[in-house]
Design a protein around this motif. Structure first.
Motif, PDB file in Angstrom:
ATOM      1  N   UNK A 210       0.826  -1.207   0.000  1.00 37.02           N
ATOM      2  CA  UNK A 210       0.000   0.000   0.000  1.00 37.02           C
ATOM      3  C   UNK A 210       0.860   1.257   0.000  1.00 37.02           C
ATOM      4  N   UNK A 211       1.943   1.251   0.757  1.00 37.52           N
ATOM      5  CA  UNK A 211       2.834   2.416   0.801  1.00 37.52           C
ATOM      6  C   UNK A 211       3.436   2.699  -0.570  1.00 37.52           C
ATOM      7  N   UNK A 212       3.769   1.636  -1.294  1.00 36.85           N
ATOM      8  CA  UNK A 212       4.344   1.815  -2.636  1.00 36.85           C
ATOM      9  C   UNK A 212       3.352   2.498  -3.568  1.00 36.85           C
ATOM     10  N   UNK A 213       2.075   2.208  -3.394  1.00 32.34           N
ATOM     11  CA  UNK A 213       1.056   2.830  -4.248  1.00 32.34           C
ATOM     12  C   UNK A 213       0.725   4.251  -3.824  1.00 32.34           C
ATOM     13  N   UNK A 214       0.416   4.440  -2.555  1.00 32.94           N
ATOM     14  CA  UNK A 214      -0.151   5.712  -2.112  1.00 32.94           C
ATOM     15  C   UNK A 214       0.902   6.754  -1.751  1.00 32.94           C
ATOM     16  N   UNK A 215       2.134   6.316  -1.507  1.00 33.05           N
ATOM     17  CA  UNK A 215       3.190   7.276  -1.186  1.00 33.05           C
ATOM     18  C   UNK A 215       4.278   7.340  -2.252  1.00 33.05           C
ATOM     19  N   UNK A 216       4.079   6.634  -3.342  1.00 33.70           N
ATOM     20  CA  UNK A 216       5.059   6.653  -4.427  1.00 33.70           C
ATOM     21  C   UNK A 216       6.413   6.109  -4.015  1.00 33.70           C
ATOM     22  N   UNK A 217       6.403   5.103  -3.129  1.00 32.10           N
ATOM     23  CA  UNK A 217       7.664   4.597  -2.578  1.00 32.10           C
ATOM     24  C   UNK A 217       8.401   3.646  -3.513  1.00 32.10           C
ATOM     25  N   UNK A 218       7.734   3.177  -4.549  1.00 37.47           N
ATOM     26  CA  UNK A 218       8.368   2.217  -5.453  1.00 37.47           C
ATOM     27  C   UNK A 218       8.920   2.915  -6.686  1.00 37.47           C
ATOM     28  N   UNK A 219      10.204   2.753  -6.945  1.00 37.37           N
ATOM     29  CA  UNK A 219      10.861   3.404  -8.082  1.00 37.37           C
ATOM     30  C   UNK A 219      11.260   2.418  -9.170  1.00 37.37           C
ATOM     31  N   UNK A 220      10.842   1.156  -9.042  1.00 31.88           N
ATOM     32  CA  UNK A 220      11.249   0.137 -10.001  1.00 31.88           C
ATOM     33  C   UNK A 220      10.030  -0.546 -10.626  1.00 31.88           C
ATOM     34  N   UNK A 221      10.233  -1.143 -11.798  1.00 34.61           N
ATOM     35  CA  UNK A 221       9.182  -1.897 -12.478  1.00 34.61           C
ATOM     36  C   UNK A 221       9.839  -2.948 -13.367  1.00 34.61           C
ATOM     37  N   UNK A 222       9.028  -3.866 -13.843  1.00 39.00           N
ATOM     38  CA  UNK A 222       9.517  -4.903 -14.739  1.00 39.00           C
ATOM     39  C   UNK A 222       9.407  -4.434 -16.188  1.00 39.00           C
ATOM     40  N   UNK A 223      10.453  -4.670 -16.961  1.00 40.10           N
ATOM     41  CA  UNK A 223      10.496  -4.251 -18.356  1.00 40.10           C
ATOM     42  C   UNK A 223      10.914  -5.414 -19.248  1.00 40.10           C
ATOM     43  N   UNK A 224      10.574  -5.260 -20.539  1.00 44.74           N
ATOM     44  CA  UNK A 224      10.992  -6.217 -21.562  1.00 44.74           C
ATOM     45  C   UNK A 224      12.196  -5.642 -22.296  1.00 44.74           C
ATOM     46  N   UNK A 225      13.239  -6.447 -22.437  1.00 41.61           N
ATOM     47  CA  UNK A 225      14.385  -6.091 -23.264  1.00 41.61           C
ATOM     48  C   UNK A 225      14.476  -7.085 -24.422  1.00 41.61           C
ATOM     49  N   UNK A 226      14.881  -6.603 -25.581  1.00 46.13           N
ATOM     50  CA  UNK A 226      15.075  -7.490 -26.725  1.00 46.13           C
ATOM     51  C   UNK A 226      16.274  -7.023 -27.535  1.00 46.13           C
ATOM     52  N   UNK A 227      16.913  -7.968 -28.210  1.00 44.73           N
ATOM     53  CA  UNK A 227      18.070  -7.642 -29.027  1.00 44.73           C
ATOM     54  C   UNK A 227      18.890  -8.872 -29.336  1.00 44.73           C
ATOM     55  N   UNK A 228      20.198  -8.668 -29.527  1.00 45.31           N
ATOM     56  CA  UNK A 228      21.090  -9.756 -29.916  1.00 45.31           C
ATOM     57  C   UNK A 228      22.050 -10.097 -28.786  1.00 45.31           C
ATOM     58  N   UNK A 229      22.284 -11.385 -28.617  1.00 41.28           N
ATOM     59  CA  UNK A 229      23.208 -11.889 -27.601  1.00 41.28           C
ATOM     60  C   UNK A 229      24.204 -12.825 -28.269  1.00 41.28           C
ATOM     61  N   UNK A 230      25.243 -13.182 -27.506  1.00 43.24           N
ATOM     62  CA  UNK A 230      26.284 -14.046 -28.047  1.00 43.24           C
ATOM     63  C   UNK A 230      26.119 -15.501 -27.645  1.00 43.24           C
ATOM     64  N   UNK A 231      25.424 -15.740 -26.536  1.00 41.44           N
ATOM     65  CA  UNK A 231      25.350 -17.082 -25.958  1.00 41.44           C
ATOM     66  C   UNK A 231      24.047 -17.223 -25.180  1.00 41.44           C
ATOM     67  N   UNK A 232      23.912 -18.359 -24.483  1.00 41.97           N
ATOM     68  CA  UNK A 232      22.725 -18.582 -23.666  1.00 41.97           C
ATOM     69  C   UNK A 232      22.594 -17.483 -22.595  1.00 41.97           C
ATOM     70  N   UNK A 233      21.347 -17.183 -22.249  1.00 43.17           N
ATOM     71  CA  UNK A 233      21.059 -16.200 -21.214  1.00 43.17           C
ATOM     72  C   UNK A 233      20.318 -16.917 -20.089  1.00 43.17           C
ATOM     73  N   UNK A 234      20.833 -16.792 -18.877  1.00 39.33           N
ATOM     74  CA  UNK A 234      20.284 -17.527 -17.741  1.00 39.33           C
ATOM     75  C   UNK A 234      19.642 -16.585 -16.728  1.00 39.33           C
TER      76      UNK A 234
END
Length: 300
Positions: A210-234
């Motif tokens: 509730x504090x994260x919502x009503x007091x703006x305490x959360x500064x992070x979120x989940x995002x999608x990244x896409x692109x090219x890699x060289x090897x497996x990603x774990x």
């Protein structure tokens, strides 16, 4: 890359666990433990949710379904060893039984253009089917949870890697044991997919959420990244972001899907990043990843 099929397909999943709550007080008990509003779910209803510790950090994110006589939580198998004892901790005071029943169920993904039409034809009204349940997770995407001995639908088969890519493309979190205790629910965007009720009353970790919502305490979120890699990603590999001529740690891999050199992944990042920020896998210095727009509105 990782686009939805032109017709419905079935994706057998081997890394899903199923936890069941039975007994007269199963709804009341779970209502006081998780972020979702269990009271509003009738038989066949389902939603996303999270189970937090007392500080609001997630033990698990999951999909929840009401089968009438029992509640089912479907989650990443790696979470159960630590999450299940925490979920059961206070059950001794309630008329409910909580068990890992993964051996009794089979879990598959369903996705493809026309899936909703196919489900309407096969299942009709409601999501209860063949002793199991269909859990809608996104437009034309669903989880199918059936008893072990039930016959699976006669649909073309896709593989687990494809399904993982579809879930990432849809911005749906799939946390693993490596990240237990790291994130509050809003950092995995659970509020954006209907996984948090802000008016249901108390539950474990509710004050932090509730504090994260009503007091703006959360500064992070989940995002999608896409692109090219060289090897497996774990899972849990370090990600770096470019700052001028330098690279600085930005987060870790939450889940990932790779086809050849192409990769799409989920990660938790600061919300104030520029849209054109460049990222790379720390152990793969020539990899290059960029932000992909989320398919839903991101709110607190």
């Amino acid at each position: 890359m990782f686009t939805i099929a032109s017709t419905p397909q079935l994706y057998p999943l081997t890394d899903r666990a199923v936890v069941a709550l039975t007994g007269a007080e199963r709804v009341k008990y779970l209502q006081g433990q998780v972020t979702a509003d269990i009271d509003r779910l009738g038989p066949g209803d389902a939603c996303a949710g999270g189970h937090c510790d007392s500080k609001g950090k997630l033990w698990a994110s999951f999909w929840l379904a009401n089968l009438g006589e029992q509640l089912l939580l479907v989650m990443n198998q790696s979470l159960v060893a630590r999450q299940l004892p925490e979920l059961k901790k206070f059950a001794v005071f309630a008329k409910t039984e909580i068990d890992d029943v993964s051996d009794h169920w089979q879990v598959c993904g369903l996705a493809g253009e026309g899936l909703s039409h196919w489900l309407n034809h096969q299942v009709g009204d409601g999501n209860l089917w063949q002793g199991g349940v269909i859990i809608p997770v996104a437009a034309e995407h669903a989880l199918l949870v059936l008893p072990k001995d039930a016959e699976l639908p006669d649909l073309p088969r896709g593989d687990e890697q494809e399904w993982r890519g579809l879930m990432i493309h849809a911005g749906l979190p799939d946390m693993s044991a490596e990240h237990q205790g790291d994130y509050i629910p809003q950092m995995l965007n659970l509020q954006a997919i209907g996984g948090i009720s802000f008016n249901k009353g108390c539950y474990m970790g509710q004050e932090t959420v509730a504090r994260a919502k009503y007091r703006g305490a959360n500064k992070k979120a989940m995002f999608i990244l896409e692109g090219e890699v060289e090897d497996e990603v774990a899972v849990n590999q370090d990600l770096e972001m470019q700052l001028g001529d330098n690279w600085r740690r930005a987060g870790t891999v939450l889940s990932a899907c790779r086809q050849g050199n192409e990769c799409m992944l989920l990660t938790v990042l600061n919300k104030d990043l520029d849209a054109d920020t460049l990222f790379r896998i720390k152990e793969q210095p020539d990899s290059r990843l960029r932000l992909r727009p989320l398919p839903y509105e991101l709110t607190d």
